[in-house]
Design an enzyme around this catalytic site. Structure first.
Site, PDB file in Angstrom:
ATOM      1  N   GLU A  25       0.811  -1.215   0.000  1.00  0.00           N
ATOM      2  CA  GLU A  25       0.000   0.000   0.000  1.00  0.00           C
ATOM      3  C   GLU A  25       0.849   1.272   0.000  1.00  0.00           C
ATOM      4  O   GLU A  25       0.369   2.354   0.343  1.00  0.00           O
ATOM      5  CB  GLU A  25      -0.927  -0.001   1.206  1.00  0.00           C
ATOM      6  CG  GLU A  25      -1.926  -1.138   1.219  1.00  0.00           C
ATOM      7  CD  GLU A  25      -2.697  -1.212   2.514  1.00  0.00           C
ATOM      8  OE1 GLU A  25      -3.638  -0.416   2.689  1.00  0.00           O
ATOM      9  OE2 GLU A  25      -2.365  -2.060   3.354  1.00  0.00           O
ATOM     10  N   SER A 152      -6.462  -2.540   2.070  1.00  0.00           N
ATOM     11  CA  SER A 152      -6.901  -1.942   0.807  1.00  0.00           C
ATOM     12  C   SER A 152      -7.491  -2.952  -0.165  1.00  0.00           C
ATOM     13  O   SER A 152      -7.452  -2.769  -1.376  1.00  0.00           O
ATOM     14  CB  SER A 152      -5.753  -1.179   0.128  1.00  0.00           C
ATOM     15  OG  SER A 152      -5.442  -0.011   0.822  1.00  0.00           O
ATOM     16  N   TYR A 218     -10.125   3.435  -4.712  1.00  0.00           N
ATOM     17  CA  TYR A 218      -9.155   4.460  -5.050  1.00  0.00           C
ATOM     18  C   TYR A 218      -9.248   5.021  -6.463  1.00  0.00           C
ATOM     19  O   TYR A 218      -8.667   6.065  -6.744  1.00  0.00           O
ATOM     20  CB  TYR A 218      -7.740   3.918  -4.825  1.00  0.00           C
ATOM     21  CG  TYR A 218      -7.490   3.504  -3.403  1.00  0.00           C
ATOM     22  CD1 TYR A 218      -7.492   4.447  -2.379  1.00  0.00           C
ATOM     23  CD2 TYR A 218      -7.267   2.174  -3.069  1.00  0.00           C
ATOM     24  CE1 TYR A 218      -7.266   4.071  -1.064  1.00  0.00           C
ATOM     25  CE2 TYR A 218      -7.039   1.786  -1.752  1.00  0.00           C
ATOM     26  CZ  TYR A 218      -7.047   2.740  -0.759  1.00  0.00           C
ATOM     27  OH  TYR A 218      -6.827   2.368   0.543  1.00  0.00           O
ATOM     28  N   ARG A 257     -10.779   2.853  11.950  1.00  0.00           N
ATOM     29  CA  ARG A 257     -12.027   2.624  11.235  1.00  0.00           C
ATOM     30  C   ARG A 257     -12.425   1.167  11.384  1.00  0.00           C
ATOM     31  O   ARG A 257     -11.573   0.277  11.333  1.00  0.00           O
ATOM     32  CB  ARG A 257     -11.850   2.954   9.752  1.00  0.00           C
ATOM     33  CG  ARG A 257     -13.100   3.423   9.040  1.00  0.00           C
ATOM     34  CD  ARG A 257     -12.867   3.623   7.565  1.00  0.00           C
ATOM     35  NE  ARG A 257     -12.756   2.344   6.879  1.00  0.00           N
ATOM     36  CZ  ARG A 257     -11.791   2.039   6.017  1.00  0.00           C
ATOM     37  NH1 ARG A 257     -10.838   2.905   5.743  1.00  0.00           N
ATOM     38  NH2 ARG A 257     -11.777   0.860   5.432  1.00  0.00           N
ATOM     39  N   ASP A 259     -15.036  -1.706   9.743  1.00  0.00           N
ATOM     40  CA  ASP A 259     -15.902  -2.030   8.608  1.00  0.00           C
ATOM     41  C   ASP A 259     -16.861  -3.150   8.993  1.00  0.00           C
ATOM     42  O   ASP A 259     -16.468  -4.102   9.682  1.00  0.00           O
ATOM     43  CB  ASP A 259     -15.067  -2.473   7.404  1.00  0.00           C
ATOM     44  CG  ASP A 259     -14.095  -1.395   6.943  1.00  0.00           C
ATOM     45  OD1 ASP A 259     -14.371  -0.206   7.190  1.00  0.00           O
ATOM     46  OD2 ASP A 259     -13.067  -1.741   6.334  1.00  0.00           O
ATOM     47  N   GLU A 272     -13.555  -6.030   9.515  1.00  0.00           N
ATOM     48  CA  GLU A 272     -12.160  -5.828   9.904  1.00  0.00           C
ATOM     49  C   GLU A 272     -11.972  -4.442  10.489  1.00  0.00           C
ATOM     50  O   GLU A 272     -12.869  -3.594  10.437  1.00  0.00           O
ATOM     51  CB  GLU A 272     -11.223  -6.021   8.717  1.00  0.00           C
ATOM     52  CG  GLU A 272     -11.471  -5.074   7.562  1.00  0.00           C
ATOM     53  CD  GLU A 272     -10.553  -5.369   6.388  1.00  0.00           C
ATOM     54  OE1 GLU A 272      -9.552  -4.662   6.250  1.00  0.00           O
ATOM     55  OE2 GLU A 272     -10.835  -6.308   5.619  1.00  0.00           O
ATOM     56  N   ASN A 274      -9.206  -1.067  10.631  1.00  0.00           N
ATOM     57  CA  ASN A 274      -8.074  -0.353  10.053  1.00  0.00           C
ATOM     58  C   ASN A 274      -7.547   0.609  11.115  1.00  0.00           C
ATOM     59  O   ASN A 274      -8.259   1.530  11.514  1.00  0.00           O
ATOM     60  CB  ASN A 274      -8.503   0.435   8.819  1.00  0.00           C
ATOM     61  CG  ASN A 274      -9.004  -0.463   7.707  1.00  0.00           C
ATOM     62  OD1 ASN A 274      -8.249  -0.895   6.857  1.00  0.00           O
ATOM     63  ND2 ASN A 274     -10.295  -0.756   7.714  1.00  0.00           N
ATOM     64  N   GLY A 278      -6.790   5.281   5.344  1.00  0.00           N
ATOM     65  CA  GLY A 278      -6.377   6.246   4.338  1.00  0.00           C
ATOM     66  C   GLY A 278      -6.810   7.662   4.678  1.00  0.00           C
ATOM     67  O   GLY A 278      -7.831   7.885   5.327  1.00  0.00           O
TER      68      GLY A 278
END
Length: 311
Positions: A25, A152, A218, A257, A259, A272, A274, A278
């Site tokens: 990433e 990602s 992205y 974050r 999800d 999951e 993070n 990002g």
């Protein structure tokens, strides 16, 4: 600038924005890091970009840095490695510590922790060898295949049959020796940004892709982000509470974050965590922060403040 912010800026001292790295990433991290650096400089903070290599600790010490803003995505930056290295030299840093970072990056063991805490997550099987594929099939198709230690959506695929499962496993194994086969949840996908002890407004993700993959995250202009998410207030609050519980269960802290999916019957399933999400123009945490009344510069400042807890 308020007197409180002027005082805090003095406490920050010289800040290293750790960006880039050597993970898959890297390019996203460079974009996130550039945005973060610009926001810090706009606010008069003595911030400097640093792309870490094997001499990163030496650079941090000899160049007189006081703290680190970690914006490294993926392995080496989001998995506890850089956090542990910074601990050895006593340098404060943003976000989760070693445990929260490592557990959040490990999708398999993160799910074990959630299950142990009684938190809902989709049934899954760890794939180490060909012999494990039969156990994955027993979960029922379709399945989601994921490298355990990538972010990602790198190396991920939705599979519909035995042949596709074998192919996807071989592809994912190119990224990670450990691969997760997870029961597909049909429903709406949400993400919940966490800042300090607060859950920010949920975002509902909508994409014409099979799932919210790298392209959808992205590059695609077809992805839709709904914030407010459209849920009744009580239901959104319930999911925000679940996200905070999931975050705390892994030892994550500072910002990040979570999800999750909600199936057709309204049942949530955690996907999951993070711990260094990002911060690009397509990123979700800044989007949720705007709806909560925080512009990008304020968000970056608030994230940097999480390093003061280690100061």
């Amino acid at each position: 600038m308020t007197p409180e912010k002027i005082q805090a800026r003095a406490r920050f001292g010289k800040v290293a924005v750790l960006l880039g790295g050597r993970a898959a990433e890297r390019e996203i991290s460079l974009k996130s890091g550039s945005a973060v650096l610009a926001a810090l400089l706009r606010q008069g903070i003595d911030a400097h970009a640093l792309d870490p290599d094997e001499r990163v600790l030496e650079h941090l010490r000899t160049d007189g840095f006081d703290r680190a803003f970690i914006i490294l995505h993926g392995r080496g930056g989001e998995d506890g490695q850089i956090q542990g290295a910074l601990e050895t030299i006593g340098m404060p840093y943003t976000g989760s510590g070693v445990l929260g970072s490592a557990l959040g990056m490990d999708k398999y063991r993160c799910k074990l922790a959630w299950t142990g805490c009684g938190l809902p997550t989709a049934a899954s099987v760890l794939l180490r060898t060909d012999a494990d594929l039969a156990a994955a099939e027993a979960l029922g198709f379709p399945l989601m295949i994921k490298p355990v230690h990538e972010g990602s959506s790198i190396g991920m695929a939705r599979v519909e049959d035995t042949a596709a499962l074998a192919d996807a496993w071989r592809t994912a194994r190119g990224y990670d020796a450990l691969v997760l086969a997870e029961r597909w949840i049909q429903g709406a996908e949400y993400t919940c940004a966490v800042l300090g002890q607060e859950a920010l407004p949920l975002i509902r993700l909508e994409t014409p892709h099979a799932f919210y993959d790298f392209e959808a995250k992205y590059r695609a202009d077809s992805t839709r982000y709904h914030c407010p998410c459209g849920l009744p207030e009580a239901e959104e609050s319930r999911l925000q509470r679940l996200a905070l519980d999931a975050f705390e269960a892994t030892g994550a802290s500072g910002w990040g974050r979570v999800d999750l999916m909600v199936d057709g019957s309204g049942e949530p399933f955690l996907l999951e965590i993070n711990t260094v999400p990002g911060m690009t123009d397509h990123s979700l945490v800044p989007m949720a922060a705007r709806v909560a009344g925080l512009d990008f510069d304020t968000l970056v400042w608030r994230i940097l403040e999480t390093s003061l807890d280690r100061g």
